[in-house]
Design a protein around this motif. Structure first.
Motif, PDB file in Angstrom:
ATOM      1  N   LEU A  84      -6.783  -2.654   3.495  1.00 38.35           N
ATOM      2  CA  LEU A  84      -7.468  -2.074   4.581  1.00 38.35           C
ATOM      3  C   LEU A  84      -8.163  -0.585   3.752  1.00 38.35           C
ATOM      4  O   LEU A  84      -9.416  -0.495   4.313  1.00 38.35           O
ATOM      5  CB  LEU A  84      -6.386  -1.378   5.543  1.00 38.35           C
ATOM      6  N   SER A  85      -7.580  -0.101   2.956  1.00 38.64           N
ATOM      7  CA  SER A  85      -8.261   1.033   2.248  1.00 38.64           C
ATOM      8  C   SER A  85      -9.658   0.669   1.604  1.00 38.64           C
ATOM      9  O   SER A  85     -10.305   1.612   1.418  1.00 38.64           O
ATOM     10  CB  SER A  85      -7.485   1.817   0.967  1.00 38.64           C
TER      11      SER A  85
ATOM     12  N   GLN B 292      -2.187   4.838   6.658  1.00 39.10           N
ATOM     13  CA  GLN B 292      -1.964   5.303   5.329  1.00 39.10           C
ATOM     14  C   GLN B 292      -1.031   6.495   5.031  1.00 39.10           C
ATOM     15  O   GLN B 292      -0.892   7.264   5.987  1.00 39.10           O
ATOM     16  CB  GLN B 292      -3.284   5.577   4.609  1.00 39.10           C
ATOM     17  N   HIS B 293      -0.341   6.427   4.119  1.00 42.20           N
ATOM     18  CA  HIS B 293       0.451   7.646   3.626  1.00 42.20           C
ATOM     19  C   HIS B 293      -0.235   8.740   3.489  1.00 42.20           C
ATOM     20  O   HIS B 293      -0.253  10.028   3.752  1.00 42.20           O
ATOM     21  CB  HIS B 293       1.308   7.402   2.451  1.00 42.20           C
ATOM     22  N   ARG B 294      -1.308   8.538   2.520  1.00 45.43           N
ATOM     23  CA  ARG B 294      -2.168   9.735   2.050  1.00 45.43           C
ATOM     24  C   ARG B 294      -3.629   9.356   2.033  1.00 45.43           C
ATOM     25  O   ARG B 294      -3.869   8.162   1.524  1.00 45.43           O
ATOM     26  CB  ARG B 294      -1.595  10.236   0.813  1.00 45.43           C
ATOM     27  N   ILE B 295      -4.626  10.309   2.233  1.00 49.41           N
ATOM     28  CA  ILE B 295      -6.069   9.756   2.466  1.00 49.41           C
ATOM     29  C   ILE B 295      -6.678  10.915   1.579  1.00 49.41           C
ATOM     30  O   ILE B 295      -6.480  12.187   1.899  1.00 49.41           O
ATOM     31  CB  ILE B 295      -6.552   9.763   3.679  1.00 49.41           C
ATOM     32  N   MET B 296      -7.369  10.796   0.687  1.00 50.38           N
ATOM     33  CA  MET B 296      -8.243  11.722   0.045  1.00 50.38           C
ATOM     34  C   MET B 296      -9.732  11.468  -0.040  1.00 50.38           C
ATOM     35  O   MET B 296      -9.916  10.037  -0.340  1.00 50.38           O
ATOM     36  CB  MET B 296      -7.835  11.773  -1.416  1.00 50.38           C
ATOM     37  N   ILE B 297     -10.522  12.326   0.319  1.00 53.44           N
ATOM     38  CA  ILE B 297     -12.088  12.222   0.269  1.00 53.44           C
ATOM     39  C   ILE B 297     -12.506  13.152  -0.886  1.00 53.44           C
ATOM     40  O   ILE B 297     -12.162  14.296  -0.868  1.00 53.44           O
ATOM     41  CB  ILE B 297     -12.782  12.539   1.437  1.00 53.44           C
ATOM     42  N   CYS B 298     -13.369  12.516  -1.897  1.00 51.48           N
ATOM     43  CA  CYS B 298     -13.729  13.455  -3.007  1.00 51.48           C
ATOM     44  C   CYS B 298     -15.516  13.243  -2.866  1.00 51.48           C
ATOM     45  O   CYS B 298     -15.949  12.383  -2.602  1.00 51.48           O
ATOM     46  CB  CYS B 298     -13.316  12.749  -4.339  1.00 51.48           C
TER      47      CYS B 298
ATOM     48  N   ALA C   1      -6.000   1.602  -4.198  1.00 54.86           N
ATOM     49  CA  ALA C   1      -7.062   0.600  -4.794  1.00 54.86           C
ATOM     50  C   ALA C   1      -8.135   1.328  -5.119  1.00 54.86           C
ATOM     51  O   ALA C   1      -8.488   2.728  -4.932  1.00 54.86           O
ATOM     52  CB  ALA C   1      -7.309  -0.342  -3.682  1.00 54.86           C
ATOM     53  N   ALA C   2      -9.233   0.666  -5.469  1.00 56.26           N
ATOM     54  CA  ALA C   2     -10.358   1.594  -5.993  1.00 56.26           C
ATOM     55  C   ALA C   2     -10.862   2.316  -4.764  1.00 56.26           C
ATOM     56  O   ALA C   2     -10.742   1.954  -3.643  1.00 56.26           O
ATOM     57  CB  ALA C   2     -11.571   0.664  -6.481  1.00 56.26           C
TER      58      ALA C   2
ATOM     59  N   TYR D  61     -19.744  10.566  -1.228  1.00 60.00           N
ATOM     60  CA  TYR D  61     -18.258  10.665  -1.216  1.00 60.00           C
ATOM     61  C   TYR D  61     -17.519   9.314  -1.688  1.00 60.00           C
ATOM     62  O   TYR D  61     -18.027   8.260  -1.603  1.00 60.00           O
ATOM     63  CB  TYR D  61     -17.758  11.164   0.289  1.00 60.00           C
ATOM     64  N   SER D  62     -16.457   9.440  -2.098  1.00 60.11           N
ATOM     65  CA  SER D  62     -15.383   8.359  -2.201  1.00 60.11           C
ATOM     66  C   SER D  62     -14.321   8.436  -1.361  1.00 60.11           C
ATOM     67  O   SER D  62     -13.548   9.612  -1.248  1.00 60.11           O
ATOM     68  CB  SER D  62     -14.977   8.263  -3.800  1.00 60.11           C
ATOM     69  N   GLY D  63     -13.828   7.444  -0.847  1.00 61.81           N
ATOM     70  CA  GLY D  63     -12.526   7.560   0.099  1.00 61.81           C
ATOM     71  C   GLY D  63     -11.435   6.885  -0.599  1.00 61.81           C
ATOM     72  O   GLY D  63     -11.705   5.749  -1.055  1.00 61.81           O
ATOM     73  N   TYR D  64     -10.257   7.309  -0.825  1.00 63.40           N
ATOM     74  CA  TYR D  64      -8.920   6.762  -1.372  1.00 63.40           C
ATOM     75  C   TYR D  64      -7.960   6.960  -0.309  1.00 63.40           C
ATOM     76  O   TYR D  64      -7.861   7.952   0.352  1.00 63.40           O
ATOM     77  CB  TYR D  64      -8.615   7.661  -2.636  1.00 63.40           C
ATOM     78  N   SER D  65      -6.939   5.865  -0.299  1.00 64.75           N
ATOM     79  CA  SER D  65      -5.812   6.065   0.383  1.00 64.75           C
ATOM     80  C   SER D  65      -4.715   5.411  -0.374  1.00 64.75           C
ATOM     81  O   SER D  65      -4.602   4.497  -1.286  1.00 64.75           O
ATOM     82  CB  SER D  65      -5.991   4.861   1.683  1.00 64.75           C
ATOM     83  N   PHE D  66      -3.644   6.150  -0.395  1.00 65.43           N
ATOM     84  CA  PHE D  66      -2.459   6.115  -1.375  1.00 65.43           C
ATOM     85  C   PHE D  66      -1.271   5.769  -0.472  1.00 65.43           C
ATOM     86  O   PHE D  66      -0.933   6.023   0.665  1.00 65.43           O
ATOM     87  CB  PHE D  66      -2.100   7.428  -1.777  1.00 65.43           C
TER      88      PHE D  66
END
Length: 189
Positions: free
Chosen positions: A94-95, A146-152, A124-125, A112-117
């Motif tokens: 899903l991420s 998702q437990h954690r989401i980070m946008i860089c 995943a990438a 931006y890049s989106g990450y889900s942990f």
């Protein structure tokens, strides 16, 4: 969370035509799947059958096992999966889904890049996102699952972080200002 062998209506938070399935993880009726397929979990992108009391039947889905796109009938959908039942492998898949309406990466530069942990730190990438609207759409589609989401940003600096549905960075005040730029909002760096 491990994947169940078979999902049914008891695993749904909502079911039937009176609920919207757009932007949610859904369970497909096992009888509508090919005999060799065990995959019942899909993410609903859109379709004239995706809304409440739909006017049509078509729903566009992404398999949370293979990442492949599918066109199905709304009557093949059992309902919306309870978020806590989504297996880890499906969360990782899903991420990797870009938001509906995301700009074509061949013609647009990602900002931006989106990450889900997962809770154990696996991820995943990153997913390329080309605009602030894509960032907000990505967060919206991931936050229930998702437990954690980070946008860089392109420099790999964190511009947004959420954990367990709670905003960690930026502050809620800064995010509200970003959403309302006519009130002197901020710009995502």
């Amino acid at each position: 969370m491990e994947e169940k062998e078979r999902y049914n209506e008891n695993d749904c938070v909502e079911a039937g035509l009176s609920c919207s399935i757009k932007g949610k993880v859904v369970i497909l009726n096992r009888e509508s799947l090919p005999p060799c397929s065990q995959n019942q979990l899909y993410y609903c992108l859109c379709g004239n059958g995706a809304g409440v009391n739909p006017t049509g039947r078509a729903v566009f889905l992404v398999s949370l096992r293979t990442g492949e796109f599918s066109l199905k009938n709304r009557n093949e959908v059992v309902g919306v999966l309870k978020p806590e039942l989504l297996p880890d492998q499906a969360k990782l898949q899903l991420s990797q889904i870009r938001p509906v309406g995301a700009l074509d990466l061949q013609n647009h530069e990602p900002k931006y890049s989106g990450y889900s942990f997962l809770p154990d730190g696996r991820y995943a990438a990153g997913v390329w996102l080309c605009s602030e609207q894509e960032v907000l759409s990505y967060v919206e589609m991931q936050k229930s699952y998702q437990h954690r989401i980070m946008i860089c940003d392109r420099e790999d600096f964190c511009v947004l972080e959420m954990e367990s549905g709670k905003l960690l960075h930026p502050s809620q005040k800064e995010l509200d200002a970003f959403r309302c730029p006519q009130d002197g909002g901020i710009e995502m760096i």
